[in-house]
Design an enzyme around this catalytic site. Sequence first.
Site, PDB file in Angstrom:
ATOM      1  N   LYS A 245      17.246  34.562  12.937  1.00  0.00           N
ATOM      2  CA  LYS A 245      17.931  33.676  12.907  1.00  0.00           C
ATOM      3  C   LYS A 245      17.835  32.510  13.993  1.00  0.00           C
ATOM      4  CE  LYS A 245      22.754  33.270  12.279  1.00  0.00           C
ATOM      5  NZ  LYS A 245      24.124  33.667  12.631  1.00  0.00           N
TER       6      LYS A 245
ATOM      7  N   GLY B 261      32.361  31.341   9.710  1.00  0.00           N
ATOM      8  CA  GLY B 261      33.918  31.246   9.545  1.00  0.00           C
ATOM      9  C   GLY B 261      34.305  32.032   8.617  1.00  0.00           C
TER      10      GLY B 261
ATOM     11  N   GLY C 190      33.331  32.002  14.611  1.00  0.00           N
ATOM     12  CA  GLY C 190      34.341  33.627  14.536  1.00  0.00           C
ATOM     13  C   GLY C 190      36.045  33.061  14.332  1.00  0.00           C
TER      14      GLY C 190
END
EC number: 2.8.1.10
Length: 254
Positions: free
Chosen positions: A95, A183, A156
């Site tokens: 990632k 989010g 977050g």
Amino acid sequence: MLKIADVEFESRLFTGTGKFSNSQVMLEAIRASKSQLVTVAMKRIDFKIGLDDLLTPLRQVGVQLLPNTSGARNAKEAVFAAELAREMLGTRWIKLEIHPDPKYLMPDAIETLEAARILCEKGFIVLPYVHADPVLCRRLEEVGCAAVMPLASPIGSNQGLVTESFLKIIIEQARVPVVIDAGIGAPSQAARAMELGADAVLVNTAIASSASPIVMAECFKEAVQCGRRAFEAGLGRVQTGAVQTSPLTGFLNQ
């Protein structure tokens, strides 16, 4: 069934490993979520002691690890982290995260595209975390990324689908899986993401910071399943005015 590169996933809920109170809670939450792909930051792994307290239990659960380059400030650092992950963890999956701003953690589009190009050429299976930018996502597809991971809102923040208008465009145009990342703060928001046609969502903070992470993980699992089923069933078209469900007939005049 979701397929990314050469791997198929039954679950469309991906999870993270950060912010949990302890490793046992993390493991139980992952089990409850039924997630099959879990991200782990390379900066959190202590390779000096071999398979540490984070990696060992994750491998026992049987999930696929998706190491991330969180903490990298530029393409060079991200490529180094990815190569370290391949050497130490034996995986080509990465990632890609490059966010030099420590306050808002916004991804650097220019460095991300450059790192993605290099990593794809090196044979990595790259899933880049990026702004909800349709043009950038198309460019990342073109350099060989296996999926794209546009943000819903800041990492977050639990703000939900702030970028929904752009996510719709990305989903419409994408030729690789779209995993909405960052989010998502409530199961209802995850369901909405799936209703839009996203292939998967990645949730960490909303689960880990819950008063009951295991229960919250189950809630997200069910929300993602329902959202996907709703998308596949076909949502009704949004109208600007009222539409009668029972059209008037002439019986009132009889």
